[in-house]
Write an enzyme that holds these catalytic residues in place. Structure first.
Site, PDB file in Angstrom:
ATOM      1  N   TYR A 168      11.203 -10.329   3.773  1.00  0.00           N
ATOM      2  CA  TYR A 168       9.874 -10.613   4.560  1.00  0.00           C
ATOM      3  C   TYR A 168      10.103 -11.849   5.266  1.00  0.00           C
ATOM      4  O   TYR A 168       9.779 -12.858   4.631  1.00  0.00           O
ATOM      5  CB  TYR A 168       9.311 -10.040   4.169  1.00  0.00           C
ATOM      6  CG  TYR A 168       8.282  -8.867   3.542  1.00  0.00           C
ATOM      7  CD1 TYR A 168       7.524  -8.286   3.953  1.00  0.00           C
ATOM      8  CD2 TYR A 168       9.063  -7.782   2.840  1.00  0.00           C
ATOM      9  CE1 TYR A 168       6.905  -6.749   3.774  1.00  0.00           C
ATOM     10  CE2 TYR A 168       9.472  -6.536   2.151  1.00  0.00           C
ATOM     11  CZ  TYR A 168       8.190  -6.098   2.665  1.00  0.00           C
ATOM     12  OH  TYR A 168       7.713  -4.569   3.021  1.00  0.00           O
ATOM     13  N   HIS A 272      10.004  -6.827   8.529  1.00  0.00           N
ATOM     14  CA  HIS A 272      10.255  -6.525   7.074  1.00  0.00           C
ATOM     15  C   HIS A 272      11.925  -6.215   7.773  1.00  0.00           C
ATOM     16  O   HIS A 272      12.167  -5.175   8.657  1.00  0.00           O
ATOM     17  CB  HIS A 272       9.721  -5.475   6.664  1.00  0.00           C
ATOM     18  CG  HIS A 272      10.318  -4.500   5.295  1.00  0.00           C
ATOM     19  ND1 HIS A 272      10.114  -2.981   5.249  1.00  0.00           N
ATOM     20  CD2 HIS A 272      11.505  -5.651   4.789  1.00  0.00           C
ATOM     21  CE1 HIS A 272      10.919  -3.391   4.111  1.00  0.00           C
ATOM     22  NE2 HIS A 272      12.101  -4.078   4.030  1.00  0.00           N
ATOM     23  N   HIS A 354       2.313   5.298   5.627  1.00  0.00           N
ATOM     24  CA  HIS A 354       3.434   4.389   6.090  1.00  0.00           C
ATOM     25  C   HIS A 354       3.812   4.694   4.143  1.00  0.00           C
ATOM     26  O   HIS A 354       2.443   4.750   2.696  1.00  0.00           O
ATOM     27  CB  HIS A 354       3.040   3.076   6.215  1.00  0.00           C
ATOM     28  CG  HIS A 354       4.680   1.944   5.702  1.00  0.00           C
ATOM     29  ND1 HIS A 354       5.640   1.747   6.236  1.00  0.00           N
ATOM     30  CD2 HIS A 354       4.709   0.682   4.582  1.00  0.00           C
ATOM     31  CE1 HIS A 354       6.203   0.566   5.718  1.00  0.00           C
ATOM     32  NE2 HIS A 354       5.530   0.272   5.113  1.00  0.00           N
TER      33      HIS A 354
END
Length: 578
Positions: A168, A272, A354
């Site tokens: 990330y 990400h 998600h």
């Protein structure tokens, strides 16, 4: 269902072999009395006949002609480089060899052969095949935008991607200075060519305005002990994009506000990166492009992150063909925030669902006074590689005292150890991002399940207190002594029966409420314990009726256009998952 519905199209362009002359021929169209689709070629004086047939494959992958022909050719065009067809089908055919077309993701599978299909049927396609996930019923809200519409980019510059599976990366940006209010009306991903599978998702956060430009100097790995303190002020999600998604246009009456004291001056771009093959030497330059206008719209848009707070307390046993997790946006949080900010409620116009690799389906459920309302959004055939905002067909109102449940369905049959909530794509999430208006001071409405009752299920009696290590350590019983709670959960002998019992327990546990404001503060309900809602009247969807789409606005029934940039002489199409 064992079978895949298929379409078989064949036609012959007279005097043109595969590869063609490169010329484009004018055409006119005519559907004859036998149902063949004819194209008349004005320059060549000859005709081409297209025949469309409905096929399916059985459990042995054998191609069979369907006795019930449900697909109908509406339009076709072919030249020396392209074949374009448009066909229609009822959403619900009640044919056991067809898959109903819903709001969920479908995998459109295409294949072709360079030779025309004969009486024996189509020839094997070899490598001339592919698949694409689509949400066929996602209503388009793309209004025509001026080609001269101004924009600015928030794009990473030469980020080195480590040779590890999950990274990330966070970078702060300063929003261009506007002397008066503007609205962002469209956001597009800017993905470096060749990195389409590397960039998994992007979140854009609003940060504190009390900084100077020194915070912009360099990016850093997110959620790292040494990341800059300024990153900790960036809690409010203002936009989200995930792999497979395209550009997003706001409805004509809504925009993302910039240029006022309440609007972001500094933002954090969180990207990400998913690198499961541990490839070395990758450098990325990806981000977002924001189109804006001075033509101010009526409402300012906001984003609420709802679902399960990402933590190790989100647990999924191994070997489970189906396991369900729930994240609660509780009535206590919505009651406090909405009563203070907007008692008449907020209006949701789009949702992004998600999850990660084990995800198979996600539903965003909506409750009011014990009654379940119509689903806000759902995807019963979730594809990890295709995640985009779903436009709601009709805006839905959230009132004080309502509650939302993000319900995620997982499959861990191929896993030998526990799956935990976490940032990696091999870990899991269960989140919904709600786009709504008017903007209020609420950015996160989520929950965390109680971990101690989960551990009691596997026989844990006591942990070492005070907790000084993470993950914390088990004190008793003997078989778990001095193990972390993660090691203890993995040591437990999970069976399908135990997994089902554990799932029933987890869904009934009290939850810890997360209820966050946009300025990195918290509503007073934050940290309190709440129980899952009592559902007195579950929502009952109307039963599917064959041919219900005949009077719909979807071209009287569902229609699809297929364009193949080759001389396409035979193709198949499936709307069943691979």
């Amino acid at each position: 269902m064992c079978c895949w519905p298929l379409l078989l199209l064949w036609g012959l362009l007279p005097g043109t072999a595969a590869g063609g002359s490169g010329r484009t021929y004018p055409h006119r169209t005519l559907l004859d009395s036998e149902g063949k689709y004819w194209l008349g070629w004005s320059q060549r004086g000859s005709q081409i006949a297209f025949r469309l047939q409905d096929y399916f494959t059985n459990a042995n992958r054998e191609l069979k002609k369907d006795a019930q022909q449900d697909y109908h050719l509406e339009y076709a065009m072919e030249n020396s480089t392209h074949t374009i067809i448009e066909f229609t089908r009822e959403l619900h055919t009640c044919d056991i060899n067809d898959k109903s077309i819903t709001d969920s993701t479908v995998r459109v599978i295409w294949a072709y052969h360079h030779e025309d299909a004969g009486e024996a049927g189509p020839k094997y396609h070899d490598s001339n095949r592919g698949t694409k996930s689509l949400r066929l019923l996602n209503p388009e809200k793309t209004s025509v935008l001026s080609t001269a519409l101004p924009y600015f980019d928030l794009v990473n510059q030469d980020v080195p991607i480590p040779n590890k599976d999950t990274t990330y990366w966070c970078q702060m940006f300063k929003i261009p200075v506007f002397q008066e209010k503007h609205h962002v009306i469209k956001v597009e991903p800017v993905i470096q060519r060749g990195h389409e599978s590397l960039v998994h998702h992007i979140l854009l956060y609003q940060c504190s305005n009390n900084f100077n430009d020194s915070v912009l100097e360099s990016g850093h790995e997110c959620y790292h002990p040494n990341m800059p303190d300024a990153f900790l002020t960036c809690e409010t999600v203002i936009f989200a994009w995930a792999i497979g998604g395209e550009g997003f246009s706001y409805p004509p009456h809504v925009g993302l506000s910039l240029g006022t004291p309440l609007d972001p001056h500094y933002v954090l771009l969180e990207v990400h990166y998913d690198n499961p093959t541990y490839e070395e030497g990758l450098i990325d330059n990806s981000g977002l492009r924001l189109f804006y206008t001075m033509d101010i719209r009526k409402y300012d848009a906001g984003v609420i992150e709802a679902g399960l707070w990402v933590s190790l307390f989100h647990t999924i046993p191994p070997g489970m063909p189906e396991f369900q997790s729930e994240g609660h946006c509780t009535l206590e949080c919505l009651e406090e925030a909405l009563e203070a900010e907007k008692p008449s409620g907020i209006h949701v116009f789009a949702v992004l669902l998600h999850a990660h690799l084990a995800g198979r389906g996600i539903r965003l459920r909506h409750f009011r006074k014990g009654k379940e309302m119509k689903l806000l959004a759902y995807d019963d055939d979730f594809d990890f590689n295709f995640q985009e905002f779903q436009y709601l067909k009709e805006e839905q109102t959230i009132l004080p005292g309502d509650n939302l449940i993000t319900e995620c369905r997982y499959n861990t049959k191929d896993r030998a150890e526990m799956t935990w909530g976490g940032l990696s794509t091999r870990s899991e999430m269960c989140l919904s991002y709600l786009l709504y208006y008017p903007r209020i001071n609420l950015t996160r409405c989520a929950s965390i399940p109680d971990i101690m009752e989960q551990l009691q299920f596997i026989g844990v009696k006591e942990i070492y207190r005070p907790v000084t290590t993470w993950p914390f350590i088990i004190k008793s019983p003997k078989q778990y002594k001095n193990l972390s709670f993660m090691d203890a959960m993995n040591k437990f002998k999970w069976t399908k029966k135990e997994g089902l019992s554990f799932n029933k327990l987890v869904l009934s546990l009290p939850v810890n409420v997360r209820c966050s404001k946009t300025d990195n503060a918290e509503w007073s309900i934050q940290g309190m314990t709440a129980l899952p809602p009592d559902i007195e009247r579950p929502y009952k969807a109307e039963p599917l009726v064959c041919g219900t789409s005949s009077s719909s606005s979807l071209h009287r029934d569902f229609s699809i256009n297929l364009l193949v940039c080759l001389l396409l002489l035979s193709c198949t199409l499936s709307t069943k998952s691979l």
